[in-house]
Design an enzyme around this catalytic site. Sequence first.
Site: not given
Ligand code: DON
Length: 551
Positions: A404, A382, A362, A433, A88, A454
Site C-alpha cells: 500500500d 491486504n 479486506t 489506506s 494499521r 475493495g
Molecule cells: O488499506 C487498504 O487500502 C488496502 N490494503 C485494502 C485492501 C482491500 O480492501 C482489498 N479488498 N478487496
Amino acid sequence: MLVLAGGFCVSANAREPVRTRHAMVGTQEPLAADVGVQVLKDGGNAVDAAIAVGFALAVTHPYAGNLGGGGFMLIRFADGRSTFIDFRERAPAKASRNMYLDASGEPTRDSLDGWRSAGVPGTVRGFELAHRKYGSRKWADLVGPAIDLAERGFPVSYALAESLKSARNLSQDPESKRIFQKNGAYFAPGDTFIQPELARTLHRIAQNGVNEFYEGETAQKLAEAMARKGGLITLSDLKDYAAVERAPLTGSYHGYGIVAAPPPSSGGIGILQMLGMLDGSGYQKSGFGSAAEIEYVAEVMRRYYADRSQYLGDPDFGKLRLTSLLDPAYIKRRRDSIDPNRATPSTQILPGLPAARDGGETTHYNVVDAQGNAVAVTYTLNEGYGNGITVPGLGFLLNDEMDDFASKPGSPNAFGLIQGELNAIQPGKRPLSSMTPTILTRDGKFFMAVGAPGGSRIISAVLQVILNVVDFGMNAQDAVDAPRIHHQWQPDKLYLEPGISPDTIALLKSRGYDVDHSPGLVLARVEAIISKGGWLEGGSDGRASGKAAGY
Ligand code: DON
C-alpha cells in the site's frame, strides 16, 4: 432498480433487510456474527463485541480476518463522543524507500509476495487498546469464542471452500498448504476445519494478554522465522509497535452528521470531499441510476481521487493539508469545474490544491449495542490471505500491506492508483489506506454504520451506499445491493457493475466516458446497519456471504 417517491424501493431481486429491536452485528462471515451477538446478549458493549468478532474472523474468515494484519476501528458512543483506533501496520525499521525496485528502478512484486512484504502487525494491539479504554468484559472472554472455533473446528462453508480453492498464494507456502488444505486436497463444504496452532496462539494471547503477541513466545517465533526467511520484522519492531487513538474527521450532509476515518485512511477525506461537492448540486433530481446522476457522481469521484494521489499519507510522517482539502471554498471550486453534460478528461483534472496502491482483500463489520454505541471496523491482510505465508507453529497468516506504500511515487501501481511522496516507504511509517469505516448520526443519535473491503473502490462504494440511503431513501439491504459505479481519476475509466441499463451505458459513452462494464465486475462488498423508527436494519452485501443478526 426503481425508487418510488416515498422512499419505497422496488426491484426484481430485492431482499428484506434483517430487522432487530436492540442490537445488531453485520459481518462478512456468519459464525463471527453469531459470536458478536452472543457477547451483546451477555451484556457486553459494542466494543467488546467488535473485539470478539475480530478474533473470531481471524479463525473463520482467514481471507481477511487476522492477527497478522491491521486496520481501523471507528467508535461512536451513545453520549456523542467518538474516537478512531488506528492499528494499521507499520513499515519495519529495516524498510527503505527503494526496497521494492529492481536494478532499473522499476517496482517489483516483492511488496506483495514473500516474507519481505509484511508490515508490523497491529490488530492485537488495536484490540487491546480498544479493550483497555472502552471494553467492559474480560479480555480472555472475548478471545474465548475464537479459541473454541479454532480448537473444535467449524464446518467449511461453500464460500470458504471456493475461496481456499482459488487462493494461489496459500499453496506456495508449505505451512499454509499444510493448514489450509487437507493432505494436499482442498477442503469440501461441510468438512470440519480445525486450526490447532492458531488455537494455541489465541490461548496464549487470552492468558498472557497483548504482550504475548509483541514480546512473548509468539513474538519470538515470528521474529525468528523472519530472520531465517529473509523477512524484515524484528523483535524490536514488534515491541515498538503502538496502536494510536486519533480524532475522527466530522462533517454533515443533508441533515446527517458524518463521523469519518482520518489519515492514514484516505477514506474519510474522500467521503467528506465528495459529499461536499454533491451537497447543493441537486444531482439526485435526475433519479437513481440515470446517466446524469451517474455522471455527476463519477465526476465528483474523479476530483477526489486526483487529490488522493498527492496529498495523503501517514499524518505522523508529514504535514497533511487536511483543512485545505476540506475547505468549503476549495470544494466549491472543484464542484464548479464539473460539466453536468460531459466527462472531464482526467488530464484536465490535477490534484487541485493551490500549490496508492491497493488490491487484495479486506473485511468490514459493524456492531451496534442496545445503548446506541456503534463500532465500525475495517481490517485486512491486504490481499486475500495476505502474502499467503503462515508463520510456522503460530497458525496465522502474514499481511502484504507494504504494497500500500508507493514503491515508486508518481508511478501507477498494479491497480492504476498513483500515489505521492507522502506515501513513500519510511521505517516506522504507516501506508496510506482506502479503508473507510464511517458512522452517520441524525439529531445527535446513531443513524448508520457502514464500510467495506475493495481496495481503492471502498471509498466510492461507501459514498454510494450513503447516497442510496440519504438521497434515494433505500433500506439497508437495497442500499448495499444496488449496482455501483467507480471512477478513480487514473486510469480515466468509468467502471459500471452489471445491472446498469444498456441505454444508460450508451448515454454515458456519448457523454465522453470510457466505460468498463465487464461481466462479473464487483465494486466492493458493503456492510451497513441503519437505525430507523426504533428498529435496527441490517444490510449485508449480496456480493459477499455475510450476515446481519441481532436481537
Ligand atoms: O488499506 C487498504 O487500502 C488496502 N490494503 C485494502 C485492501 C482491500 O480492501 C482489498 N479488498 N478487496
